[in-house]
Design a protein around this motif. Structure first.
Motif, mmCIF file in Angstrom:
data_model
loop_
_atom_site.group_PDB
_atom_site.id
_atom_site.type_symbol
_atom_site.label_atom_id
_atom_site.label_comp_id
_atom_site.label_asym_id
_atom_site.label_seq_id
_atom_site.Cartn_x
_atom_site.Cartn_y
_atom_site.Cartn_z
ATOM 1 N N UNK A 36 0.854 -1.186 0.000
ATOM 2 C CA UNK A 36 0.000 0.000 0.000
ATOM 3 C C UNK A 36 0.884 1.227 0.000
ATOM 4 N N UNK A 37 0.560 2.182 -0.869
ATOM 5 C CA UNK A 37 1.276 3.457 -0.855
ATOM 6 C C UNK A 37 0.507 4.393 0.074
ATOM 7 N N UNK A 38 1.075 4.602 1.270
ATOM 8 C CA UNK A 38 0.415 5.409 2.301
ATOM 9 C C UNK A 38 1.143 6.736 2.433
ATOM 10 N N UNK A 39 0.474 7.787 2.009
ATOM 11 C CA UNK A 39 1.059 9.122 2.118
ATOM 12 C C UNK A 39 0.364 9.864 3.253
ATOM 13 N N UNK A 40 1.078 10.800 3.826
ATOM 14 C CA UNK A 40 0.539 11.516 4.986
ATOM 15 C C UNK A 40 -0.631 12.413 4.586
ATOM 16 N N UNK A 45 -7.327 19.112 8.361
ATOM 17 C CA UNK A 45 -7.752 19.879 7.182
ATOM 18 C C UNK A 45 -7.823 19.034 5.914
ATOM 19 N N UNK A 46 -7.405 17.778 5.965
ATOM 20 C CA UNK A 46 -7.546 16.890 4.815
ATOM 21 C C UNK A 46 -6.447 16.988 3.781
ATOM 22 N N UNK A 47 -5.449 17.863 4.025
ATOM 23 C CA UNK A 47 -4.384 18.090 3.047
ATOM 24 C C UNK A 47 -3.400 16.919 3.041
ATOM 25 N N UNK A 48 -3.032 16.473 1.829
ATOM 26 C CA UNK A 48 -2.026 15.427 1.671
ATOM 27 C C UNK A 48 -0.659 16.077 1.495
ATOM 28 N N UNK A 49 0.397 15.376 1.921
ATOM 29 C CA UNK A 49 1.740 15.843 1.580
ATOM 30 C C UNK A 49 2.694 14.653 1.460
ATOM 31 N N UNK A 50 3.720 14.867 0.667
ATOM 32 C CA UNK A 50 4.782 13.882 0.498
ATOM 33 C C UNK A 50 6.008 14.638 0.003
ATOM 34 N N UNK A 51 7.226 14.337 0.469
ATOM 35 C CA UNK A 51 7.586 13.295 1.439
ATOM 36 C C UNK A 51 7.041 13.573 2.833
ATOM 37 N N UNK A 52 7.026 12.519 3.677
ATOM 38 C CA UNK A 52 6.387 12.633 4.981
ATOM 39 C C UNK A 52 7.075 13.626 5.909
ATOM 40 N N UNK A 53 6.253 14.428 6.545
ATOM 41 C CA UNK A 53 6.723 15.369 7.561
ATOM 42 C C UNK A 53 5.853 15.174 8.802
ATOM 43 N N UNK A 54 6.349 15.572 9.965
ATOM 44 C CA UNK A 54 5.566 15.359 11.199
ATOM 45 C C UNK A 54 4.426 16.352 11.381
ATOM 46 N N UNK A 55 4.410 17.405 10.551
ATOM 47 C CA UNK A 55 3.415 18.466 10.708
ATOM 48 C C UNK A 55 2.802 18.765 9.338
ATOM 49 N N UNK A 57 1.883 20.737 6.288
ATOM 50 C CA UNK A 57 2.466 21.981 5.773
ATOM 51 C C UNK A 57 1.424 23.061 5.493
ATOM 52 N N UNK A 58 0.139 22.722 5.533
ATOM 53 C CA UNK A 58 -0.880 23.735 5.264
ATOM 54 C C UNK A 58 -1.427 24.369 6.545
ATOM 55 N N UNK A 59 -1.766 23.532 7.567
ATOM 56 C CA UNK A 59 -2.402 24.095 8.772
ATOM 57 C C UNK A 59 -1.560 23.896 10.025
ATOM 58 N N UNK A 60 -0.412 23.257 9.893
ATOM 59 C CA UNK A 60 0.540 23.045 10.987
ATOM 60 C C UNK A 60 0.021 22.085 12.051
ATOM 61 N N UNK A 61 -1.015 21.370 11.747
ATOM 62 C CA UNK A 61 -1.486 20.358 12.692
ATOM 63 C C UNK A 61 -0.484 19.204 12.728
ATOM 64 N N UNK A 62 -0.323 18.585 13.888
ATOM 65 C CA UNK A 62 0.524 17.397 13.959
ATOM 66 C C UNK A 62 -0.303 16.118 13.806
ATOM 67 N N UNK A 63 -1.584 16.268 13.510
ATOM 68 C CA UNK A 63 -2.457 15.109 13.322
ATOM 69 C C UNK A 63 -2.359 14.612 11.883
ATOM 70 N N UNK A 64 -1.146 14.231 11.468
ATOM 71 C CA UNK A 64 -0.973 13.680 10.125
ATOM 72 C C UNK A 64 -1.015 12.167 10.224
ATOM 73 N N UNK A 65 -1.612 11.541 9.222
ATOM 74 C CA UNK A 65 -1.854 10.103 9.293
ATOM 75 C C UNK A 65 -1.498 9.454 7.964
ATOM 76 N N UNK A 66 -0.638 8.421 7.972
ATOM 77 C CA UNK A 66 -0.357 7.691 6.731
ATOM 78 C C UNK A 66 -1.654 7.082 6.196
ATOM 79 N N UNK A 67 -2.000 7.426 4.967
ATOM 80 C CA UNK A 67 -3.303 7.074 4.406
ATOM 81 C C UNK A 67 -3.100 6.507 2.998
#
Ligand SMILES: [Zn+2]
Length: 150
Positions: A36-40, A45-55, A57-67
């Motif tokens: 499975x390709x799981x990106x954060x 806020x529902x924003x995806x990002x890659x490569x993975x970061x702990x925060x 990049x759009x709303x600075x929430x630390x609630x990022x989840x590999x999805x």
């Protein structure tokens, strides 16, 4: 998501000796073992990002989840390598090796860079619709893309 392969972090590092493994990237590679390709993705806020970061990049929430992503996308950038480090499925003598940055269907600007397989050189071009596919590289699953069916 299918259940993860039950291995320790030390074993995970051993399965992927050629990548930079840390607490931000380990979820990505655990996903590879489950094919499975799981990106954060940000839970706030529902924003995806890659490569993975702990925060996020759009709303600075630390609630990022590999999805897991759908695996659908299109070739955004394309490079032909004429030489490079050896890899099990790469034969530079047979012709240049494609490296493609694929823009994923989930979000504009969300891109994953790898190679494209099962595609004649003359057909591989920017804009080509592709889908996620898995090959084995160095004894572990490795995400690639191939032309989308239909
Ligand atoms: Zn966010």
């Amino acid at each position: 998501m299918p259940p993860d392969v039950e291995i320790t972090e030390a074993e995970l590092v051993e399965r992927f000796p050629y990548v930079r493994m840390d607490h931000d990237t380990k979820h990505l590679y655990r996903g590879w073992l489950a094919r499975e390709l799981r990106l954060n993705r940000c839970r706030d806020c529902g924003f995806w990002h890659h490569p993975p970061k702990p925060v996020c990049p759009r709303c600075w929430s630390s609630a990022v989840e590999p999805t897991p992503v759908s695996g659908r996308g299109s070739v955004h950038l394309l490079t032909w390598l004429h030489q490079g480090p050896p890899a099990p499925d790469v034969d530079y003598a047979a012709g240049p090796h494609p490296v493609a940055s694929v823009e994923l269907a989930e979000q504009a600007g969300l891109r994953f860079t790898t190679t494209v397989v099962d595609c004649p050189r003359e057909r591989l071009e920017i804009g080509l619709a592709v889908e996620l596919h898995w090959i084995e590289r160095f004894g572990a699953p490795f995400p690639v893309f191939r032309p989308a069916e239909g």
